[in-house]
Write a protein that holds these residues in place. Sequence first.
Motif, PDB file in Angstrom:
ATOM      1  N   ALA A 140      42.599  21.916  41.945  1.00 56.52           N
ATOM      2  CA  ALA A 140      43.416  22.517  43.006  1.00 56.52           C
ATOM      3  C   ALA A 140      44.895  22.304  42.694  1.00 56.52           C
ATOM      4  O   ALA A 140      45.273  21.358  42.012  1.00 56.52           O
ATOM      5  N   GLU A 141      45.760  23.196  43.203  1.00 55.34           N
ATOM      6  CA  GLU A 141      47.197  23.090  42.952  1.00 55.34           C
ATOM      7  C   GLU A 141      47.946  23.432  44.240  1.00 55.34           C
ATOM      8  O   GLU A 141      47.593  24.365  44.947  1.00 55.34           O
ATOM      9  N   VAL A 142      48.975  22.604  44.538  1.00 56.21           N
ATOM     10  CA  VAL A 142      49.783  22.806  45.740  1.00 56.21           C
ATOM     11  C   VAL A 142      51.230  22.979  45.309  1.00 56.21           C
ATOM     12  O   VAL A 142      51.767  22.151  44.561  1.00 56.21           O
ATOM     13  N   LYS A 143      51.868  24.047  45.737  1.00 60.24           N
ATOM     14  CA  LYS A 143      53.286  24.260  45.439  1.00 60.24           C
ATOM     15  C   LYS A 143      54.063  24.042  46.739  1.00 60.24           C
ATOM     16  O   LYS A 143      53.881  24.769  47.721  1.00 60.24           O
ATOM     17  N   LEU A 144      54.903  23.007  46.748  1.00 60.95           N
ATOM     18  CA  LEU A 144      55.677  22.655  47.944  1.00 60.95           C
ATOM     19  C   LEU A 144      57.031  23.362  47.917  1.00 60.95           C
ATOM     20  O   LEU A 144      57.692  23.418  46.884  1.00 60.95           O
ATOM     21  N   ALA A 145      57.415  23.920  49.075  1.00 60.90           N
ATOM     22  CA  ALA A 145      58.693  24.647  49.157  1.00 60.90           C
ATOM     23  C   ALA A 145      59.850  23.663  49.243  1.00 60.90           C
ATOM     24  O   ALA A 145      59.853  22.759  50.091  1.00 60.90           O
ATOM     25  N   ARG A 146      60.844  23.856  48.393  1.00 59.61           N
ATOM     26  CA  ARG A 146      62.081  23.079  48.443  1.00 59.61           C
ATOM     27  C   ARG A 146      63.251  24.019  48.179  1.00 59.61           C
ATOM     28  O   ARG A 146      63.112  25.017  47.472  1.00 59.61           O
ATOM     29  N   TYR A 147      64.439  23.631  48.764  1.00 60.42           N
ATOM     30  CA  TYR A 147      65.619  24.476  48.636  1.00 60.42           C
ATOM     31  C   TYR A 147      66.739  23.679  47.972  1.00 60.42           C
ATOM     32  O   TYR A 147      66.945  22.486  48.284  1.00 60.42           O
ATOM     33  N   GLU A 148      67.443  24.361  47.085  1.00 59.29           N
ATOM     34  CA  GLU A 148      68.591  23.714  46.439  1.00 59.29           C
ATOM     35  C   GLU A 148      69.820  23.905  47.334  1.00 59.29           C
ATOM     36  O   GLU A 148      70.216  25.033  47.619  1.00 59.29           O
ATOM     37  N   ILE A 149      70.406  22.792  47.761  1.00 60.51           N
ATOM     38  CA  ILE A 149      71.603  22.849  48.607  1.00 60.51           C
ATOM     39  C   ILE A 149      72.690  21.982  47.985  1.00 60.51           C
ATOM     40  O   ILE A 149      72.430  21.147  47.117  1.00 60.51           O
TER      41      ILE A 149
END
Length: 418
Positions: A140-149
């Motif tokens: 299984a693979e999980v891609k977590l959302a992150r934002y560059e600020i």
Amino acid sequence: MESQKKTLSAGVKKAVAIALMGAVCLTAAVSVGSLSKKVTVTDGNETVTIDTINPDTEAILSKTGKELGENDKLVRTDDGKNGVDISIIRAIDVDTPDTDKKTVFNETSVADSLLSAGMTLSNNESRSLAAALETSGPEAEVKLARYEITADVRGEKITKYVPAGTVKNALDYLEIIIGENDQINVDINKNVQEGMLIEIKHIEVKEVKAVSSIDYQTTYQNSDSLYEGETTVAVSGIEGERTITTKETYVNGVLESKEVVKNEVTKEPVNEIILNGTKEKPAPVVETPVYQNYTNYTDGYIYPYLTPTMGRNLNGPSGQETYYNMDMSGIVSSLQRGGWMYNQCVNQDLIDHILDTSGYWIREDGCKMFGDYIMVAAGLDVRPRGSLVQTSLGMGIVVDTGGFAYNDPWQLDIATAW
């Protein structure tokens, strides 16, 4: 009879054979039962129990239909009898933009799973991962959302990836604390977006007071209590003070603006008053000391002697005599600086008649005196300053010289009031 014996013998043999076969089957059944194992396979929330005589792990997984992913872990426990527990710990690849892909194992809790991978996630990300752990299968693979600020914190910029959530969540994630005097450019309850600039400024306001002097004015007033030409200070001038209060605003320690909020006189100046005299001065009173007790001041010189009306260019006892009338106070001062003091060359009975403490006085016949000597000018090459010389009017003292000495170095010019 023999025929019956044969038949009985055949029947016995058959019975014995059947008995022996039954005994063998029973022994085999007992042996198989003793070799069988009860296996429990746990895969996340799913548990499968089987009986098998094949203890091989792969055979057991094949029989239960379980497959292992490349990074999955398996823990097998044999109780030493006929029981076997097999736990499958599934691996999940967690991908975030700011880190390399991490492999997280589906442990008993999300916290244990993160601990096994050495990961730190936000609350939002942890919830996402928990959901993935509940439904995870092989690989299984999980891609977590992150934002560059970019966060500009009091003049220092940092660019980081932060989890999805509010600006406050992002600041907490980056361990940035907003101080009491800090000012932020965005709403902390707003969700972060890709490329967002969060600017935090430290605002400090100071009140600065500066004191400067105020010049006093000088005024003049006429006064009839003072003679003309006389002045006196009636009131001494005193400088005042002005206090200017300025509000200075500093942003990140740098002065950005200043504003005068108060400008007031905190000490009034005192003006100086000078009085000018207007009273008319009285006519000067010239008092000529009179000394009449001297006798024979010509010291035996036979008339005529030098007078205002006769005897100019008189041939006196020490040479040709003339007279001149000028203020001798400067000459007297020069004598004193040279060491000649009148009290060294005056009779005691003259002291009370000398009004000028310098020893300068005018005799009743008009001769200008230094002590009890007539002041004369002479050729200093012949008669040095301070020399005593006989004149037709009495003993003289050389105090001055003149151009006449070039023509006649023996001539005497007698100081008189004529």
